[in-house]
Design a protein around this motif. Structure first.
Motif, PDB file in Angstrom:
ATOM      1  N   SER A  23     151.543 -84.263 -31.542  1.00 53.32           N
ATOM      2  CA  SER A  23     152.490 -84.173 -32.607  1.00 53.32           C
ATOM      3  C   SER A  23     153.643 -85.298 -31.990  1.00 53.32           C
ATOM      4  O   SER A  23     154.057 -85.452 -30.459  1.00 53.32           O
ATOM      5  N   ALA A  24     154.619 -85.895 -33.278  1.00 47.59           N
ATOM      6  CA  ALA A  24     156.336 -86.211 -32.818  1.00 47.59           C
ATOM      7  C   ALA A  24     156.480 -85.129 -31.820  1.00 47.59           C
ATOM      8  O   ALA A  24     156.669 -83.777 -32.173  1.00 47.59           O
ATOM      9  N   ASP A  25     158.209 -85.529 -31.409  1.00 50.32           N
ATOM     10  CA  ASP A  25     158.481 -85.424 -30.752  1.00 50.32           C
ATOM     11  C   ASP A  25     160.090 -85.984 -31.086  1.00 50.32           C
ATOM     12  O   ASP A  25     160.217 -87.240 -30.465  1.00 50.32           O
ATOM     13  N   VAL A  26     161.306 -85.068 -30.978  1.00 51.19           N
ATOM     14  CA  VAL A  26     162.880 -85.474 -31.020  1.00 51.19           C
ATOM     15  C   VAL A  26     162.972 -86.366 -30.204  1.00 51.19           C
ATOM     16  O   VAL A  26     163.338 -87.369 -29.835  1.00 51.19           O
ATOM     17  N   TYR A  90     161.054 -90.738 -36.128  1.00 52.74           N
ATOM     18  CA  TYR A  90     161.198 -89.767 -38.085  1.00 52.74           C
ATOM     19  C   TYR A  90     161.667 -88.815 -37.520  1.00 52.74           C
ATOM     20  O   TYR A  90     163.014 -88.396 -37.653  1.00 52.74           O
ATOM     21  N   ASP A  91     161.293 -87.975 -36.007  1.00 51.54           N
ATOM     22  CA  ASP A  91     161.499 -86.139 -36.052  1.00 51.54           C
ATOM     23  C   ASP A  91     163.511 -86.599 -35.576  1.00 51.54           C
ATOM     24  O   ASP A  91     163.937 -86.006 -35.646  1.00 51.54           O
ATOM     25  N   PHE A  92     163.483 -88.023 -34.661  1.00 48.07           N
ATOM     26  CA  PHE A  92     164.622 -88.037 -34.209  1.00 48.07           C
ATOM     27  C   PHE A  92     165.835 -87.968 -35.218  1.00 48.07           C
ATOM     28  O   PHE A  92     166.681 -87.834 -35.139  1.00 48.07           O
ATOM     29  N   ALA A  93     165.957 -89.189 -36.014  1.00 50.16           N
ATOM     30  CA  ALA A  93     166.018 -88.929 -37.230  1.00 50.16           C
ATOM     31  C   ALA A  93     167.192 -87.822 -37.912  1.00 50.16           C
ATOM     32  O   ALA A  93     167.924 -88.131 -38.479  1.00 50.16           O
TER      33      ALA A  93
END
Length: 106
Positions: A23-26, A90-93
């Motif tokens: 999964s994505a991660d900030v 994307y998760d970061f933004a």
């Protein structure tokens, strides 16, 4: 029969662990921005993420135009090399959007 059920259960556990790590991660998105986009954009990750609200980032992502938006915000960025990192970016933004109240350290 007991062996079969044990193997099936072990398979489910293994698959759930793989899905978690995929999964994505900030934090990963922040690191990717710092290493691969910050120089091309010419400004901090806080300024990048603050170009939109969380709802706007979500709408951009759902419409499939997140890579195009990165290119619009950072014209010098090579978005083609970032395709595999788009979920993390994307998760970061989203996490540090202008209406989130969060400020990244990059």
């Amino acid at each position: 029969m007991k062996k079969l059920l044990t193997m099936v259960a072990a398979g489910f556990v293994a698959m759930s662990l793989m899905a978690t790590t995929a999964s994505a991660d900030v934090a990963k998105g922040q690191k990717i921005y710092s290493k691969k986009l910050k120089k091309a954009c010419g400004f901090t990750g806080a300024k990048f993420a603050a170009t939109h609200s969380q709802d706007e980032w979500e709408e951009i992502k759902e419409s499939g135009k997140f890579a195009d938006e990165i290119k619009k915000i950072c014209p010098n960025a090579n978005v083609d090399k970032l395709k595999k990192y788009l979920d993390d970016l994307y998760d970061f933004a989203y996490e540090y959007a202008n209406d989130s109240g969060n400020v990244p350290a990059c």
